[in-house]
Design an enzyme around this catalytic site. Structure first.
Site, PDB file in Angstrom:
ATOM      1  N   SER A  60       0.732  -1.320   0.294  1.00  0.00           N
ATOM      2  CA  SER A  60      -0.276   0.103   0.253  1.00  0.00           C
ATOM      3  C   SER A  60       0.583   1.489   0.285  1.00  0.00           C
ATOM      4  O   SER A  60       0.075   2.302  -0.619  1.00  0.00           O
ATOM      5  CB  SER A  60      -1.386  -0.113   0.895  1.00  0.00           C
ATOM      6  OG  SER A  60      -2.537  -0.860   0.584  1.00  0.00           O
ATOM      7  N   LYS A  89       0.677   3.688  -2.407  1.00  0.00           N
ATOM      8  CA  LYS A  89      -0.578   4.808  -2.289  1.00  0.00           C
ATOM      9  C   LYS A  89      -0.232   6.459  -2.133  1.00  0.00           C
ATOM     10  O   LYS A  89      -0.518   7.385  -3.022  1.00  0.00           O
ATOM     11  CB  LYS A  89      -1.973   4.204  -1.456  1.00  0.00           C
ATOM     12  CG  LYS A  89      -2.454   3.411  -1.843  1.00  0.00           C
ATOM     13  CD  LYS A  89      -4.047   3.087  -0.866  1.00  0.00           C
ATOM     14  CE  LYS A  89      -4.544   1.911  -0.474  1.00  0.00           C
ATOM     15  NZ  LYS A  89      -4.106   1.041  -0.395  1.00  0.00           N
ATOM     16  N   SER A 145      -6.897   3.349   4.263  1.00  0.00           N
ATOM     17  CA  SER A 145      -5.824   3.145   3.143  1.00  0.00           C
ATOM     18  C   SER A 145      -6.969   2.121   2.251  1.00  0.00           C
ATOM     19  O   SER A 145      -6.043   1.154   1.982  1.00  0.00           O
ATOM     20  CB  SER A 145      -4.319   2.053   4.171  1.00  0.00           C
ATOM     21  OG  SER A 145      -3.133   1.152   2.695  1.00  0.00           O
ATOM     22  N   LYS A 197       2.812   6.313   5.460  1.00  0.00           N
ATOM     23  CA  LYS A 197       2.779   5.589   5.141  1.00  0.00           C
ATOM     24  C   LYS A 197       3.250   3.950   5.184  1.00  0.00           C
ATOM     25  O   LYS A 197       3.802   4.093   5.093  1.00  0.00           O
ATOM     26  CB  LYS A 197       2.424   5.586   3.409  1.00  0.00           C
ATOM     27  CG  LYS A 197       0.832   4.213   2.336  1.00  0.00           C
ATOM     28  CD  LYS A 197      -0.148   5.054   3.371  1.00  0.00           C
ATOM     29  CE  LYS A 197      -1.532   4.281   2.661  1.00  0.00           C
ATOM     30  NZ  LYS A 197      -1.814   2.846   3.235  1.00  0.00           N
TER      31      LYS A 197
END
Length: 383
Positions: A64, A67, A124, A226
């Site tokens: 993720s 992202k 997320s 993140k």
């Protein structure tokens, strides 16, 4: 003061040393700690200097953390006016059916871009990421092309995106160095949106979810970025912290648990802040030196830097820095502001740690016929 070198071809450079460090004892400078990750890097935000690294260019699945680029593309679209935070995004069935982390958006409803962004950043949400990609580019596949174009512009040459979510794909990969590059660009270019990465929770559709970045609770100086996790990628974390005027960016990929990725990131950040210090030697537009200009309407030319020059040094070593300006001489008019005329070189213990191009800070038109003739003669005499 910082040491200086001067010869006929070198310009004198004097840098003030903060009184808080003058005469301070030199602190120990131990090696970086061992980090339990497949790949990692620790970078000083202002100078771009790497503090510690391990396999930083190994191509790995980012999960993720992908992202980050999805949001970076959206931030650029917002800046250009192509997208607005209040735009209503129609949620497709494909976005609604996304597996993994979700923001719990409903099919065929309309959701503001801002809500989707915060759902993707804090929760997320894979569904939010796909909805945003489809809104910007029509399809996730075309959006992935945009992601790769931005990656190339940023110099992320070991990165390839195939989707907006980070869900497993054999052709989806990046490196810890490339992630750090992206993180720095996001913090520098979009501070007004970067603040969302520090949000600890976000509520949408009456469902509250918490940010998976544990360091937001453990370390008040951490303000983003993140997390990521898949079976192939392991547990990953890109984080940034600011203590005083110094900001560091850390990336760890391929750790074995949520706790380990937070623990190893803390080890890196604490090492960097404890044993290093960041300094701005010159702000953007700073005049480093004045130099003789020949055949011009003026006899002297201001020479300096267009961009800030920052360095990272071990604590207590600031006074050991040596700055040398190498200029291309003679400098002959006409000269246009911004023309590259050499570089300033910063050394620590005889090792170059930073360089910056030196440019003309002003226009100097050609002088009168008499001035040009006199200077031509003087240049012949003085060689």
């Amino acid at each position: 003061m910082i040491k200086k070198i001067q010869t006929l071809l070198f310009a004198m450079v004097i840098l003030p040393l903060s009184a808080s460090f003058a005469g301070a004892p030199v602190a120990p400078n131990p090696a970086a700690p061992q980090i339990a990750a497949s790949s990692y890097i620790l970078v000083d935000f202002d100078s771009g200097i790497v503090v510690a690294e391990g396999n930083p260019d190994e191509r790995l699945p980012p999960a993720s953390i992908t992202k980050l680029m999805t949001s970076y593309v959206l931030f650029n679209e917002l800046a250009s006016g192509n997208v607005k935070l209040e735009d209503e995004v129609l949620i497709s069935e494909r976005a609604w059916r996304m597996v993994g982390s979700r923001s719990f958006i409903e099919v065929n409803t309309r959701v503001p871009v801002e809500a989707l962004l915060r759902g993707m950043i804090v929760q997320s949400g894979n569904d939010a990421a796909v909805a945003l990609a489809e809104h910007v580019a029509g399809s996730e596949e075309v959006f992935a092309q945009m992601m790769n174009q931005y990656a190339q512009k940023l110099g992320m040459y070991n990165t390839n995106y195939t989707n907006s979510t980070g869900l497993p794909d054999p052709e989806l990969y990046t490196t810890s160095r490339d992630i750090a590059t992206l993180a720095a660009a996001m913090i520098r270019n979009f501070p007004e949106y970067y603040r969302w990465y520090s949000e600890k929770e976000y509520t949408y559709n009456n469902i509250t979810q918490h940010n998976r970045n544990r360091l937001l609770w453990r370390d008040e100086t951490v303000d983003g970025l993140k997390t990521g996790h898949t079976e192939a990628a392991g547990y990953c974390l890109a984080a940034s912290a600011k203590r005083g005027d110094m900001r560091l960016i850390s990336v760890v990929l391929g750790t074995r648990s949520e706790n380990v990725r937070a623990q190893e990131t803390s080890k890196l950040l604490n090492y960097g802040f404890r044993f290093f210090e960041s300094h701005q030697l010159y702000p953007a537009g700073h005049v480093v030196t004045q130099n003789r200009v020949w055949k011009g309407s003026e006899k002297e030319l201001a020479i300096g830097v267009q961009q800030p020059l920052n360095v990272l040094v071990p604590r207590g070593r600031y006074e050991n820095l040596v700055a040398t300006s190498h200029l291309t001489t003679p400098i002959v008019a006409p000269i246009t502001a911004g023309t590259a005329l050499g570089e300033v070189e910063i050394r620590l213990n005889n090792e170059v740690i930073a360089t910056q191009t030196l440019v003309a800070m002003q226009d100097v038109p050609a002088g009168s016929l008499w001035r040009r003739l006199v200077d031509a003669l003087l240049m012949l005499i003085w060689g």
